[in-house]
Design a protein around this motif. Structure first.
Motif, PDB file in Angstrom:
ATOM      1  N   LEU A  25      -2.155   6.811  -6.233  1.00  0.00           N
ATOM      2  CA  LEU A  25      -1.994   5.608  -7.054  1.00  0.00           C
ATOM      3  C   LEU A  25      -0.590   5.046  -6.935  1.00  0.00           C
ATOM      4  O   LEU A  25      -0.408   3.821  -6.788  1.00  0.00           O
ATOM      5  CB  LEU A  25      -2.313   5.932  -8.517  1.00  0.00           C
ATOM      6  N   GLY A  26       0.426   5.898  -6.983  1.00  0.00           N
ATOM      7  CA  GLY A  26       1.804   5.423  -6.849  1.00  0.00           C
ATOM      8  C   GLY A  26       2.042   4.779  -5.500  1.00  0.00           C
ATOM      9  O   GLY A  26       2.713   3.739  -5.406  1.00  0.00           O
ATOM     10  N   ARG A  27       1.487   5.362  -4.469  1.00  0.00           N
ATOM     11  CA  ARG A  27       1.634   4.802  -3.122  1.00  0.00           C
ATOM     12  C   ARG A  27       0.950   3.441  -3.016  1.00  0.00           C
ATOM     13  O   ARG A  27       1.508   2.496  -2.451  1.00  0.00           O
ATOM     14  CB  ARG A  27       1.047   5.791  -2.118  1.00  0.00           C
ATOM     15  N   LEU A  28      -0.248   3.322  -3.580  1.00  0.00           N
ATOM     16  CA  LEU A  28      -1.002   2.079  -3.489  1.00  0.00           C
ATOM     17  C   LEU A  28      -0.368   0.966  -4.325  1.00  0.00           C
ATOM     18  O   LEU A  28      -0.343  -0.198  -3.898  1.00  0.00           O
ATOM     19  CB  LEU A  28      -2.444   2.315  -3.922  1.00  0.00           C
ATOM     20  N   ILE A  29       0.128   1.298  -5.502  1.00  0.00           N
ATOM     21  CA  ILE A  29       0.783   0.287  -6.333  1.00  0.00           C
ATOM     22  C   ILE A  29       2.020  -0.251  -5.626  1.00  0.00           C
ATOM     23  O   ILE A  29       2.271  -1.470  -5.596  1.00  0.00           O
ATOM     24  CB  ILE A  29       1.152   0.873  -7.709  1.00  0.00           C
ATOM     25  N   THR A  30       2.806   0.650  -5.046  1.00  0.00           N
ATOM     26  CA  THR A  30       3.999   0.224  -4.317  1.00  0.00           C
ATOM     27  C   THR A  30       3.634  -0.682  -3.147  1.00  0.00           C
ATOM     28  O   THR A  30       4.238  -1.752  -2.950  1.00  0.00           O
ATOM     29  CB  THR A  30       4.770   1.451  -3.804  1.00  0.00           C
ATOM     30  N   GLY A  31       2.642  -0.269  -2.378  1.00  0.00           N
ATOM     31  CA  GLY A  31       2.215  -1.081  -1.245  1.00  0.00           C
ATOM     32  C   GLY A  31       1.682  -2.434  -1.674  1.00  0.00           C
ATOM     33  O   GLY A  31       1.973  -3.463  -1.041  1.00  0.00           O
ATOM     34  N   ALA A  32       0.898  -2.459  -2.750  1.00  0.00           N
ATOM     35  CA  ALA A  32       0.330  -3.718  -3.236  1.00  0.00           C
ATOM     36  C   ALA A  32       1.416  -4.667  -3.730  1.00  0.00           C
ATOM     37  O   ALA A  32       1.323  -5.893  -3.536  1.00  0.00           O
ATOM     38  CB  ALA A  32      -0.679  -3.435  -4.344  1.00  0.00           C
ATOM     39  N   LEU A  33       2.460  -4.134  -4.374  1.00  0.00           N
ATOM     40  CA  LEU A  33       3.551  -4.988  -4.845  1.00  0.00           C
ATOM     41  C   LEU A  33       4.281  -5.641  -3.678  1.00  0.00           C
ATOM     42  O   LEU A  33       4.605  -6.837  -3.715  1.00  0.00           O
ATOM     43  CB  LEU A  33       4.530  -4.165  -5.692  1.00  0.00           C
ATOM     44  N   VAL A  34       4.533  -4.870  -2.631  1.00  0.00           N
ATOM     45  CA  VAL A  34       5.226  -5.414  -1.457  1.00  0.00           C
ATOM     46  C   VAL A  34       4.369  -6.474  -0.779  1.00  0.00           C
ATOM     47  O   VAL A  34       4.831  -7.592  -0.480  1.00  0.00           O
ATOM     48  CB  VAL A  34       5.564  -4.284  -0.464  1.00  0.00           C
ATOM     49  N   LEU A  35       3.110  -6.142  -0.540  1.00  0.00           N
ATOM     50  CA  LEU A  35       2.218  -7.088   0.135  1.00  0.00           C
ATOM     51  C   LEU A  35       1.923  -8.299  -0.740  1.00  0.00           C
ATOM     52  O   LEU A  35       1.777  -9.418  -0.230  1.00  0.00           O
ATOM     53  CB  LEU A  35       0.919  -6.389   0.513  1.00  0.00           C
ATOM     54  N   GLY A  36       1.828  -8.082  -2.045  1.00  0.00           N
ATOM     55  CA  GLY A  36       1.578  -9.194  -2.957  1.00  0.00           C
ATOM     56  C   GLY A  36       2.716 -10.195  -2.946  1.00  0.00           C
ATOM     57  O   GLY A  36       2.484 -11.418  -2.975  1.00  0.00           O
ATOM     58  N   ALA A  37       3.949  -9.710  -2.899  1.00  0.00           N
ATOM     59  CA  ALA A  37       5.105 -10.611  -2.851  1.00  0.00           C
ATOM     60  C   ALA A  37       5.091 -11.434  -1.567  1.00  0.00           C
ATOM     61  O   ALA A  37       5.355 -12.648  -1.587  1.00  0.00           O
ATOM     62  CB  ALA A  37       6.395  -9.794  -2.949  1.00  0.00           C
ATOM     63  N   ILE A  38       4.762 -10.797  -0.452  1.00  0.00           N
ATOM     64  CA  ILE A  38       4.696 -11.524   0.825  1.00  0.00           C
ATOM     65  C   ILE A  38       3.560 -12.540   0.800  1.00  0.00           C
ATOM     66  O   ILE A  38       3.709 -13.680   1.268  1.00  0.00           O
ATOM     67  CB  ILE A  38       4.509 -10.534   1.988  1.00  0.00           C
ATOM     68  N   GLY A  65     -10.371   6.772  -1.419  1.00  0.00           N
ATOM     69  CA  GLY A  65     -10.911   8.102  -1.142  1.00  0.00           C
ATOM     70  C   GLY A  65     -10.101   8.883  -0.139  1.00  0.00           C
ATOM     71  O   GLY A  65      -9.774  10.065  -0.358  1.00  0.00           O
ATOM     72  N   TYR A  66      -9.736   8.277   0.981  1.00  0.00           N
ATOM     73  CA  TYR A  66      -8.994   8.981   2.028  1.00  0.00           C
ATOM     74  C   TYR A  66      -7.667   9.503   1.502  1.00  0.00           C
ATOM     75  O   TYR A  66      -7.294  10.667   1.754  1.00  0.00           O
ATOM     76  CB  TYR A  66      -8.763   8.038   3.210  1.00  0.00           C
ATOM     77  N   MET A  67      -6.931   8.665   0.774  1.00  0.00           N
ATOM     78  CA  MET A  67      -5.601   9.085   0.331  1.00  0.00           C
ATOM     79  C   MET A  67      -5.666  10.242  -0.655  1.00  0.00           C
ATOM     80  O   MET A  67      -4.872  11.182  -0.582  1.00  0.00           O
ATOM     81  CB  MET A  67      -4.857   7.898  -0.277  1.00  0.00           C
ATOM     82  N   VAL A  68      -6.618  10.208  -1.579  1.00  0.00           N
ATOM     83  CA  VAL A  68      -6.740  11.306  -2.540  1.00  0.00           C
ATOM     84  C   VAL A  68      -7.146  12.593  -1.829  1.00  0.00           C
ATOM     85  O   VAL A  68      -6.582  13.676  -2.076  1.00  0.00           O
ATOM     86  CB  VAL A  68      -7.768  10.952  -3.640  1.00  0.00           C
ATOM     87  N   LEU A  69      -8.119  12.507  -0.926  1.00  0.00           N
ATOM     88  CA  LEU A  69      -8.582  13.696  -0.200  1.00  0.00           C
ATOM     89  C   LEU A  69      -7.473  14.271   0.679  1.00  0.00           C
ATOM     90  O   LEU A  69      -7.290  15.493   0.743  1.00  0.00           O
ATOM     91  CB  LEU A  69      -9.797  13.334   0.654  1.00  0.00           C
ATOM     92  N   LEU A 173      -5.332  -3.089  -3.518  1.00  0.00           N
ATOM     93  CA  LEU A 173      -5.659  -3.317  -4.924  1.00  0.00           C
ATOM     94  C   LEU A 173      -6.971  -2.634  -5.297  1.00  0.00           C
ATOM     95  O   LEU A 173      -7.102  -2.074  -6.397  1.00  0.00           O
ATOM     96  CB  LEU A 173      -5.755  -4.820  -5.193  1.00  0.00           C
ATOM     97  N   THR A 174      -7.949  -2.664  -4.383  1.00  0.00           N
ATOM     98  CA  THR A 174      -9.215  -1.976  -4.638  1.00  0.00           C
ATOM     99  C   THR A 174      -8.998  -0.476  -4.729  1.00  0.00           C
ATOM    100  O   THR A 174      -9.534   0.196  -5.628  1.00  0.00           O
ATOM    101  CB  THR A 174     -10.227  -2.285  -3.524  1.00  0.00           C
ATOM    102  N   GLY A 175      -8.206   0.066  -3.805  1.00  0.00           N
ATOM    103  CA  GLY A 175      -7.913   1.499  -3.850  1.00  0.00           C
ATOM    104  C   GLY A 175      -7.181   1.889  -5.121  1.00  0.00           C
ATOM    105  O   GLY A 175      -7.443   2.943  -5.712  1.00  0.00           O
ATOM    106  N   ALA A 176      -6.242   1.031  -5.567  1.00  0.00           N
ATOM    107  CA  ALA A 176      -5.522   1.307  -6.812  1.00  0.00           C
ATOM    108  C   ALA A 176      -6.473   1.306  -8.004  1.00  0.00           C
ATOM    109  O   ALA A 176      -6.335   2.122  -8.930  1.00  0.00           O
ATOM    110  CB  ALA A 176      -4.412   0.281  -7.011  1.00  0.00           C
ATOM    111  N   ALA A 177      -7.453   0.389  -7.986  1.00  0.00           N
ATOM    112  CA  ALA A 177      -8.439   0.358  -9.065  1.00  0.00           C
ATOM    113  C   ALA A 177      -9.268   1.644  -9.075  1.00  0.00           C
ATOM    114  O   ALA A 177      -9.579   2.193 -10.139  1.00  0.00           O
ATOM    115  CB  ALA A 177      -9.347  -0.859  -8.910  1.00  0.00           C
ATOM    116  N   VAL A 178      -9.624   2.136  -7.884  1.00  0.00           N
ATOM    117  CA  VAL A 178     -10.374   3.386  -7.784  1.00  0.00           C
ATOM    118  C   VAL A 178      -9.563   4.554  -8.342  1.00  0.00           C
ATOM    119  O   VAL A 178     -10.098   5.451  -9.002  1.00  0.00           O
ATOM    120  CB  VAL A 178     -10.770   3.659  -6.318  1.00  0.00           C
ATOM    121  N   CYS A 179      -8.252   4.529  -8.090  1.00  0.00           N
ATOM    122  CA  CYS A 179      -7.374   5.619  -8.534  1.00  0.00           C
ATOM    123  C   CYS A 179      -6.803   5.400  -9.939  1.00  0.00           C
ATOM    124  O   CYS A 179      -5.994   6.223 -10.397  1.00  0.00           O
ATOM    125  CB  CYS A 179      -6.216   5.782  -7.549  1.00  0.00           C
ATOM    126  N   SER A 180      -7.204   4.341 -10.609  1.00  0.00           N
ATOM    127  CA  SER A 180      -6.644   4.041 -11.934  1.00  0.00           C
ATOM    128  C   SER A 180      -6.846   5.142 -12.975  1.00  0.00           C
ATOM    129  O   SER A 180      -6.016   5.258 -13.894  1.00  0.00           O
ATOM    130  CB  SER A 180      -7.215   2.718 -12.458  1.00  0.00           C
TER     131      SER A 180
END
Length: 296
Positions: A25-38, A65-69, A173-180
């Motif tokens: 979740l931390g990885r996905l939120i960070t990635g989404a923030l960077v990509l969202g700004a761009i 799923g992949y990241m958690v596993l 964002l979808t992955g972050a929602a899954v890991c919420s």
């Protein structure tokens, strides 16, 4: 590929302070923030409706799923071993493409799958640590490879309708929602994590997630999933090299032998596909032309 190789080491390091779900979740939120700004700066907007099934599929299967596993698996086995087991992902991509796109199931693909599975078993038996941990870690990495392969197939369909940045951002964002459900764990663990582990999470989010996934999607939109999957063969070797340079630690000889079997199975499975690609590129009259020309 280099950034993804570094991710195996970063996950192993951050896993000492973060649980698998919180780390993802931390990885996905960070990635989404960077990509969202761009994306906001580019004014990309929302992807078209036709792209959403592929985005949701890749977001759930790959980004979530992949990241958690993988995070869970790397708590049981070392980074190099995990990379070698996940290295069978390309063969699974070829298998799923054959089943979903009705491209047939060549004998070489079946043989390669058997060889790769034998290699994964050797890795499990040859890794260090308790037997149950080796087995659990190998199974988790195999499941991660399957989730990754299915995610690539889904992502390929999304890229027919949307750009690489859009597909990657909304996949994150979808992955972050899954890991919420792991949000409370992330907050609690981040408050007590050492600075080095927190920096590992930020690194994983910015570089192996935001940058590497976007460049991957850009390349995937311009070629086939099978060919792009083949580029990941280099990841296990890069992981072993980075691990050796960073800590002088590499898996034992049995684990290395198992990794060779895993990648050997992938190579076997791709031989016939490569031959078909060359024949298709040459065209039906190529063989006749060669026969008419005769020996040089």
């Amino acid at each position: 590929m280099l950034l993804w190789a570094s991710a195996f080491i970063g996950v192993r390091s951050a896993g000492s302070a973060f649980s698998p779900g919180a780390l993802a979740l931390g990885r996905l939120i960070t990635g989404a923030l960077v990509l969202g700004a761009i994306s906001l700066a580019r004014r990309d907007g929302l992807p078209p409706r036709a792209a959403w099934p592929g985005i949701l599929g890749s977001g759930v299967l790959w980004f979530g799923g992949y990241m958690v596993l993988l995070n869970w698996g790397e708590q049981e086995v070392d980074a190099g071993t995990a990379a070698m087991v996940v290295g069978i992902g390309p063969i699974l991509i070829a298998l799923l493409s054959a089943l979903l796109l009705r491209e047939g199931l060549p004998r070489a693909l079946c043989v390669g799958m058997v060889v790769s599975c034998c290699g994964a078993l050797v890795v499990a038996l040859g890794s260090t640590g308790p037997a149950h941990a080796r087995l659990l870690g190998t199974v988790l990495c195999l499941l991660a490879a399957l989730s990754y392969a299915a995610g690539v197939v889904s992502q390929k369909s999304a890229l027919r309708h949307a750009g690489a940045l859009q597909v990657t951002l909304f996949g994150c964002l979808t992955g972050a929602a899954v890991c919420s459900p792991f949000a409370s764990d992330l907050v609690t663990q981040a408050a007590h994590a050492p600075l080095s582990a927190t920096l590992d999470v930020l690194y994983l989010g910015v570089f192996p997630t935001a940058l590497a996934f976007t460049t991957w999607a850009f390349a995937l939109s311009r070629t086939t999933a099978g060919r792009m999957g083949a580029t990941t063969y280099a990841v296990p070797v890069l992981v072993l090299l980075l691990t050796w340079l960073g800590s002088s630690v590499v898996p034992g000889l049995p684990a290395l032998a198992g990794g060779v079997l895993c990648l050997g199975g992938v190579a076997i499975s791709r031989r016939r596909a490569a031959g078909r690609t060359r024949r298709a590129a040459e065209g039906p009259g190529a063989g006749m032309i060669r026969r008419r020309r005769g020996p040089a």
